[in-house]
Design a protein around this motif. Structure first.
Motif, PDB file in Angstrom:
ATOM      1  N   GLN A 122      -4.447 -10.296  -0.405  1.00 13.58           N
ATOM      2  CA  GLN A 122      -5.586 -10.271   0.533  1.00 13.58           C
ATOM      3  C   GLN A 122      -5.558  -9.123   1.553  1.00 13.58           C
ATOM      4  N   ALA A 123      -4.765  -8.093   1.253  1.00 14.87           N
ATOM      5  CA  ALA A 123      -4.914  -6.870   2.065  1.00 14.87           C
ATOM      6  C   ALA A 123      -6.335  -6.360   1.841  1.00 14.87           C
ATOM      7  N   PHE A 124      -6.819  -6.479   0.605  1.00 13.96           N
ATOM      8  CA  PHE A 124      -8.231  -6.205   0.327  1.00 13.96           C
ATOM      9  C   PHE A 124      -8.985  -7.519   0.462  1.00 13.96           C
ATOM     10  N   ASP A 125      -9.937  -7.547   1.372  1.00  9.99           N
ATOM     11  CA  ASP A 125     -10.583  -8.811   1.707  1.00  9.99           C
ATOM     12  C   ASP A 125     -12.085  -8.600   1.874  1.00  9.99           C
ATOM     13  N   ILE A 126     -12.844  -8.933   0.807  1.00  3.59           N
ATOM     14  CA  ILE A 126     -14.298  -8.703   0.908  1.00  3.59           C
ATOM     15  C   ILE A 126     -14.964  -9.713   1.845  1.00  3.59           C
ATOM     16  N   VAL A 181     -19.812 -11.649   3.315  1.00  2.00           N
ATOM     17  CA  VAL A 181     -19.171 -10.673   2.422  1.00  2.00           C
ATOM     18  C   VAL A 181     -19.570  -9.269   2.854  1.00  2.00           C
ATOM     19  N   ASP A 182     -18.625  -8.335   2.777  1.00  2.00           N
ATOM     20  CA  ASP A 182     -18.873  -6.929   3.090  1.00  2.00           C
ATOM     21  C   ASP A 182     -18.296  -6.102   1.939  1.00  2.00           C
ATOM     22  N   LEU A 183     -19.176  -5.438   1.187  1.00  2.00           N
ATOM     23  CA  LEU A 183     -18.697  -4.692   0.018  1.00  2.00           C
ATOM     24  C   LEU A 183     -18.397  -3.231   0.337  1.00  2.00           C
ATOM     25  N   GLY A 184     -18.345  -2.903   1.630  1.00  2.00           N
ATOM     26  CA  GLY A 184     -18.115  -1.511   2.059  1.00  2.00           C
ATOM     27  C   GLY A 184     -16.868  -0.887   1.460  1.00  2.00           C
ATOM     28  N   GLY A 185     -15.872  -1.700   1.144  1.00  2.56           N
ATOM     29  CA  GLY A 185     -14.619  -1.168   0.613  1.00  2.56           C
ATOM     30  C   GLY A 185     -14.593  -1.036  -0.898  1.00  2.56           C
ATOM     31  N   ILE A 186     -15.675  -1.422  -1.574  1.00  2.00           N
ATOM     32  CA  ILE A 186     -15.633  -1.431  -3.049  1.00  2.00           C
ATOM     33  C   ILE A 186     -16.944  -0.973  -3.703  1.00  2.00           C
ATOM     34  N   THR A 253     -10.529   8.073  -1.710  1.00  2.00           N
ATOM     35  CA  THR A 253      -9.651   8.122  -0.534  1.00  2.00           C
ATOM     36  C   THR A 253     -10.143   7.184   0.565  1.00  2.00           C
ATOM     37  N   SER A 254      -9.201   6.491   1.202  1.00  4.16           N
ATOM     38  CA  SER A 254      -9.501   5.709   2.409  1.00  4.16           C
ATOM     39  C   SER A 254      -8.629   6.220   3.525  1.00  4.16           C
ATOM     40  N   GLY A 255      -9.177   6.234   4.729  1.00  5.18           N
ATOM     41  CA  GLY A 255      -8.352   6.645   5.863  1.00  5.18           C
ATOM     42  C   GLY A 255      -9.002   6.250   7.172  1.00  5.18           C
ATOM     43  N   HIS A 269     -10.027   2.293  14.226  1.00  9.51           N
ATOM     44  CA  HIS A 269     -10.771   2.650  13.014  1.00  9.51           C
ATOM     45  C   HIS A 269     -11.302   1.418  12.287  1.00  9.51           C
ATOM     46  N   HIS A 270     -11.944   1.661  11.149  1.00 14.13           N
ATOM     47  CA  HIS A 270     -12.798   0.660  10.488  1.00 14.13           C
ATOM     48  C   HIS A 270     -12.124  -0.157   9.391  1.00 14.13           C
ATOM     49  N   ILE A 271     -10.841   0.105   9.113  1.00 11.41           N
ATOM     50  CA  ILE A 271     -10.191  -0.668   8.045  1.00 11.41           C
ATOM     51  C   ILE A 271      -9.321  -1.736   8.705  1.00 11.41           C
ATOM     52  N   ILE A 272      -9.718  -2.989   8.490  1.00  6.29           N
ATOM     53  CA  ILE A 272      -9.153  -4.085   9.282  1.00  6.29           C
ATOM     54  C   ILE A 272      -8.093  -4.861   8.483  1.00  6.29           C
ATOM     55  N   ASP A 273      -7.003  -5.169   9.174  1.00  2.31           N
ATOM     56  CA  ASP A 273      -5.940  -5.988   8.599  1.00  2.31           C
ATOM     57  C   ASP A 273      -6.289  -7.451   8.865  1.00  2.31           C
ATOM     58  N   ALA A 297      -9.993   1.720  -7.974  1.00  2.00           N
ATOM     59  CA  ALA A 297      -9.558   2.833  -7.122  1.00  2.00           C
ATOM     60  C   ALA A 297     -10.082   2.639  -5.697  1.00  2.00           C
ATOM     61  N   ASP A 298     -11.339   2.200  -5.585  1.00  6.15           N
ATOM     62  CA  ASP A 298     -11.925   2.001  -4.254  1.00  6.15           C
ATOM     63  C   ASP A 298     -11.241   0.823  -3.540  1.00  6.15           C
ATOM     64  N   GLY A 299     -11.157  -0.309  -4.236  1.00  6.11           N
ATOM     65  CA  GLY A 299     -10.518  -1.490  -3.622  1.00  6.11           C
ATOM     66  C   GLY A 299      -9.089  -1.185  -3.214  1.00  6.11           C
ATOM     67  N   SER A 301      -7.672   1.774  -2.606  1.00  7.19           N
ATOM     68  CA  SER A 301      -7.470   2.771  -1.537  1.00  7.19           C
ATOM     69  C   SER A 301      -7.532   2.060  -0.193  1.00  7.19           C
ATOM     70  N   THR A 302      -8.451   1.122  -0.057  1.00  5.54           N
ATOM     71  CA  THR A 302      -8.566   0.355   1.190  1.00  5.54           C
ATOM     72  C   THR A 302      -7.331  -0.550   1.356  1.00  5.54           C
ATOM     73  N   ALA A 303      -6.993  -1.272   0.287  1.00  8.95           N
ATOM     74  CA  ALA A 303      -5.896  -2.251   0.358  1.00  8.95           C
ATOM     75  C   ALA A 303      -4.550  -1.589   0.657  1.00  8.95           C
TER      76      ALA A 303
HETATM   77  P1  AMP Z   1     -13.118   2.215   2.354  1.00  6.22           P
HETATM   78  O1  AMP Z   1     -13.777   3.385   2.983  1.00  6.22           O
HETATM   79  O2  AMP Z   1     -13.341   2.063   0.901  1.00  6.22           O
HETATM   80  O3  AMP Z   1     -11.671   2.093   2.712  1.00  6.22           O
HETATM   81  O4  AMP Z   1     -13.816   0.919   2.958  1.00  6.22           O
HETATM   82  C1  AMP Z   1     -13.861   0.656   4.319  1.00  6.22           C
HETATM   83  C2  AMP Z   1     -14.934  -0.371   4.571  1.00  6.22           C
HETATM   84  O5  AMP Z   1     -14.564  -1.608   3.927  1.00  6.22           O
HETATM   85  C3  AMP Z   1     -15.099  -0.734   6.038  1.00  6.22           C
HETATM   86  O6  AMP Z   1     -16.069   0.082   6.647  1.00  6.22           O
HETATM   87  C4  AMP Z   1     -15.528  -2.182   5.977  1.00  6.22           C
HETATM   88  O7  AMP Z   1     -16.892  -2.261   5.686  1.00  6.22           O
HETATM   89  C5  AMP Z   1     -14.754  -2.717   4.789  1.00  6.22           C
HETATM   90  N1  AMP Z   1     -13.404  -3.200   5.119  1.00  6.22           N
HETATM   91  C6  AMP Z   1     -12.700  -3.061   6.280  1.00  6.22           C
HETATM   92  N2  AMP Z   1     -11.476  -3.628   6.170  1.00  6.22           N
HETATM   93  C7  AMP Z   1     -11.416  -4.149   4.912  1.00  6.22           C
HETATM   94  C8  AMP Z   1     -10.418  -4.877   4.200  1.00  6.22           C
HETATM   95  N3  AMP Z   1      -9.222  -5.171   4.728  1.00  6.22           N
HETATM   96  N4  AMP Z   1     -10.690  -5.240   2.919  1.00  6.22           N
HETATM   97  C9  AMP Z   1     -11.895  -4.935   2.356  1.00  6.22           C
HETATM   98  N5  AMP Z   1     -12.866  -4.267   2.971  1.00  6.22           N
HETATM   99  C10 AMP Z   1     -12.634  -3.866   4.237  1.00  6.22           C
END
Ligand code: AMP
Ligand code: MG
Length: 359
Positions: A122-126, A181-186, A253-255, A269-273, A297-299, A301-303
């Motif tokens: 669940q590091a990747f959490d939609i 649900v937030d699909l921003g990471g995938i 890439t995620s950062g 920043h926008h990537i939440i634990d 790859a997308d999931g 990179s975020t995870a």
């Molecule tokens: P990415 O640019 O692919 O790393 O996705 C970042 C986006 O995914 C954020 O802007 C959020 O909308 C969402 N997000 C943030 N943290 C998480 C997480 N831990 N797991 C999944 N999605 C996330």
């Protein structure tokens, strides 16, 4: 010099090349003859809240680009959290209430999201959306640090186990009121897979596209050479730490440097634990994943950014379907064994040190 290369990439993806053997050069010449310049088609569009660039070689290129744009817009209208009538918005509006009927793409992306969640503990959490919104990242309002009380209230709403998918009925349900649900990471990775499949189905054998920096490569350049893709220096947008020489795969890439705000002199920043409700803080500046599977790859990179280097490398060792390049806060660029084969490190001038990790 470096800046020039980056500009060239942004403009038309016509990159410098690797030298091949004579046989390969002949093959390349044939391909080049097949693809006259007239077959080069390019498009820039804005969708999924980002700039998208497409380059491809095909005699019906204009029509294919139109089809690709339509496909992006179709997916956006299903997945968007800002469009009220999207399937994801409907699912979120029904949290704690009814199951919602899904089209096959929405069902698919949710399943993949859950699967990557399970793979990464669940590091990747939609289902992280309520917390991401509390920070102001997916809303139009001010971004700010939420109170501890707010986070403690919202974190129990972020468990992917409470997103229930019924494959027989093609429905999904969010079990608790207030979940979302937030699909921003995938979503962009999923869209990359769909676009690559569409281009190949239409006969494209040479193309490159960027969905907001998420790169998809179809085949090679028309002359048979690999595409070259830069990995950005997270500390300087005009610089890069190295070049990947790739064909027929995705580079995502995620950062934390990609979206952030500052409050009281501190950067968030926008990537939440989802363990803490705070921006992930495990010593990484960026994670780049190279894979044949764009969604993964997308999931990942975020995870992997959330997991930090040690856990990320452990997951890579247990897997066989992706490679990675990490940039760490302490100035290291670390490539997995497979990635190192097609990565040329260029970060020396900026005091980055290069390392590789083995299986
Ligand atoms: P990415 O640019 O692919 O790393 O996705 C970042 C986006 O995914 C954020 O802007 C959020 O909308 C969402 N997000 C943030 N943290 C998480 C997480 N831990 N797991 C999944 N999605 C996330
Ligand atoms: Mg991602």
């Amino acid at each position: 010099m470096k800046r020039k290369i980056i500009m060239a990439m942004m403009l038309c993806f016509t990159f410098s090349v690797l030298v091949g053997c004579a046989e390969k050069r002949e093959e390349a010449q044939n391909l080049q003859n097949k693809y006259a310049d007239a077959d080069l088609h390019e498009m820039t569009t804005f969708a999924m809240d980002t700039v998208m660039l497409f380059t491809l070689y095909h005699e019906d290129g204009e029509q294919i680009l139109t089809d690709a744009e339509q496909e992006i817009r179709r997916l956006e209208s299903l997945f968007s959290v800002t469009k009220e009538d999207s399937e994801i918005s409907k699912l979120n509006a029904q949290s704690g209430l009814d199951a919602v009927k899904l089209s096959s793409d929405t069902e698919d992306v949710l399943k993949r999201g859950k699967e990557i969640g399970e793979l990464t503990n669940q590091a990747f959490d939609i289902a992280i959306s309520p917390v991401v919104k509390a920070w102001g990242f997916t809303t139009n309002g001010e971004k700010h640090v939420p109170t501890q009380e707010t986070l403690e209230h919202l974190l129990p709403l972020t468990s992917i186990e409470d997103l229930v998918i019924d494959e027989n009925e093609s429905t999904a349900q969010l079990r608790k009121k207030g979940m979302a649900v937030d699909l921003g990471g995938i979503a962009k990775g999923y869209a990359s897979d769909k676009i690559a499949a569409l281009l190949k189905e239409k006969g494209v054998t040479s193309g490159l596209f960027s969905l907001g920096g998420n790169i998809g490569a179809i085949g090679t350049k028309p002359n048979g050479e690999n595409w070259k893709v830069a990995i950005e220096n997270p500390l300087n947008a005009n610089d890069y730490v190295g070049l990947l020489s790739i064909q027929d795969c995705f580079v995502i890439t995620s950062g934390g440097y990609q979206r952030y705000f500052e409050e009281n002199g501190k950067r968030y920043h926008h990537i939440i634990d989802s363990n803490t409700g705070y921006p992930a803080d495990k010593g990484l500046l960026s994670v780049t994943i190279i894979s044949k599977d764009g969604t993964k790859a997308d999931g990942l990179s975020t995870a992997l950014f959330v997991m930090g280097l040690d856990q990320a490398v452990q997951l890579w060792r247990r897997s066989n379907d992706f490679e990675a390049v990490f940039v760490t806060e302490d100035g290291r660029v670390i490539a997995t064994e497979g990635a190192a084969r097609f990565f040329s490190f260029e970060g020396r001038d900026n005091d980055f040190k290069y390392e590789t990790v083995q299986r």
